[in-house]
Scaffold this active site. Structure first.
Site, PDB file in Angstrom:
ATOM      1  CE  LYS A  55      -4.599  -0.143   2.245  1.00 27.67           C
ATOM      2  NZ  LYS A  55      -5.366  -0.045   3.391  1.00 27.67           N
TER       3      LYS A  55
HETATM    4  C1  E4P Z   1      -8.264  -0.049   3.786  1.00 26.81           C
HETATM    5  O1  E4P Z   1      -7.674  -0.306   2.828  1.00 26.81           O
HETATM    6  C2  E4P Z   1      -8.469   1.383   4.464  1.00 26.81           C
HETATM    7  O2  E4P Z   1      -7.198   1.872   5.120  1.00 26.81           O
HETATM    8  C3  E4P Z   1      -9.423   1.367   5.603  1.00 26.81           C
HETATM    9  O3  E4P Z   1     -10.673   0.969   4.984  1.00 26.81           O
HETATM   10  C4  E4P Z   1      -9.585   2.783   6.083  1.00 26.81           C
HETATM   11  O4  E4P Z   1     -10.921   2.738   6.844  1.00 26.81           O
HETATM   12  P1  E4P Z   1     -11.139   4.011   8.016  1.00 26.81           P
HETATM   13  O5  E4P Z   1     -11.709   5.142   7.157  1.00 26.81           O
HETATM   14  O6  E4P Z   1     -12.412   3.344   8.575  1.00 26.81           O
HETATM   15  O7  E4P Z   1     -10.108   4.059   8.927  1.00 26.81           O
END
Ligand code: E4P
Length: 306
Positions: free
Chosen positions: A102
């Site tokens: 990521k």
């Molecule tokens: C996934 O890839 C993201 O990091 C995650 O869905 C973020 O979610 P949040 O906005 O609820 O923290």
């Protein structure tokens, strides 16, 4: 049954670093991958026994699922992120050949910082055969550029986009709305056009001025209508130009968002454990179960005792 019959072109990832959640959802046969981020790792490690090695723990996550496991870098500069991506890839990809890195689409935290470090890192990692997931996507343009740079996945953050739109309207999370609540873009559209109608007095120039500058509609106007709308627009752009990049609808806060992005055709949704649980529940299903169970006649019951 072959994979396509099970709808393998739409995938569900679980949005957690908690192994017990991953294992449980995986045992239901509905999980195709995992996404983590530094906050999810922190939350998990805070709840673990201090002696658990994070390296071993992540290895277990990679082993548990056969689909992609997203792990995030920690720095801001392209060169550093590339080194970290390589480190994560070397540490964990050998376990099950399923690591995706990521990379924040833009790592700048202030206006005067470099904006293209994420994009640069994505390009180089993809050239080196390390798949990337462009994260923290808040607009269709960001997704477009990440796809252009070669990202395997883009992750639009639905819940956070909805929060941003609501905050711009002067609403506060926890006071005016629950973060988990569904944000209704159609309702917003209706309010917006109603308000515009009230303002219209006849002179186009003055009316436009009033609408956009003076009478509060600016806070209601946005280039996107909601997090779901961002996914809709990204999907259209990717289809227009045949990008192979897959959309991971992320930051999903309720079951309705999950349903809507599936309708739009997002290839993947990454969903927290509690929302996956909500998706299967329905009052009428419970009621139906009570009735069917109550109506079992002894003759039918006897069949199961043979
Ligand atoms: C996934 O890839 C993201 O990091 C995650 O869905 C973020 O979610 P949040 O906005 O609820 O923290």
């Amino acid at each position: 049954m072959c994979q396509t019959e099970r709808g393998d072109r739409v995938k569900i990832f679980i949005d957690t670093a908690k192994l017990e959640e991953i294992k449980e959802a995986n045992s239901w046969g509905i999980i195709d991958g995992v996404t983590t981020n530094p906050s999810l790792i922190k939350k998990t490690v805070d709840s673990l026994d201090k002696n658990v090695s994070i390296e071993k723990y992540i290895e277990q996550i990679c082993r548990e699922v056969d689909g992609p496991v997203s792990l995030e870098v920690k720095s801001q500069g392209a060169q550093k992120m590339i080194e970290e991506a390589k480190k994560l890839y070397d540490l964990f990809n050998h376990v099950n050949d399923n690591v995706v890195i990521k990379i924040p689409v833009n790592t700048a935290m202030e206006d005067d910082q470099e904006n293209y470090e994420g994009i640069k890192a994505i390009k180089i990692l993809e050239e080196r055969g390390i798949p990337t997931n462009a994260t923290l996507i808040m607009s269709p343009n960001q997704a477009w550029l990440a796809a252009k740079a070669g990202a395997a996945y883009v992750s639009p953050f639905l819940g956070r986009i909805d929060d941003y739109i609501r905050n711009n309207m002067g609403l506060k999370a926890g006071e005016d709305f629950d973060k988990e609540s569904y944000f209704d873009e159609d309702l917003l559209e209706r309010i917006r056009s109603e308000k515009a109608r009230e303002i219209i007095k006849g002179d186009i120039k003055e009316d436009i001025g009033r609408i956009y500058l003076n009478e509060g509609l600016t806070s209601l106007s946005a280039e996107v209508k909601s997090g779901v709308d961002v996914v809709r627009k990204i999907k259209r752009i990717f289809e227009n130009y045949q990008f192979k990049t897959e959309i991971i609808a992320a930051s999903i806060r309720n079951a309705r968002q999950a349903m809507e992005v599936a309708e739009i055709g997002a290839e993947i949704s990454t969903i927290p454990f509690d929302i996956i649980t909500q998706m299967i529940k329905h009052y009428k299903t419970q009621e139906g179960m009570k009735n069917f169970t109550k109506d079992i006649i002894p003759e039918y019951d006897a069949l199961f005792k043979k």
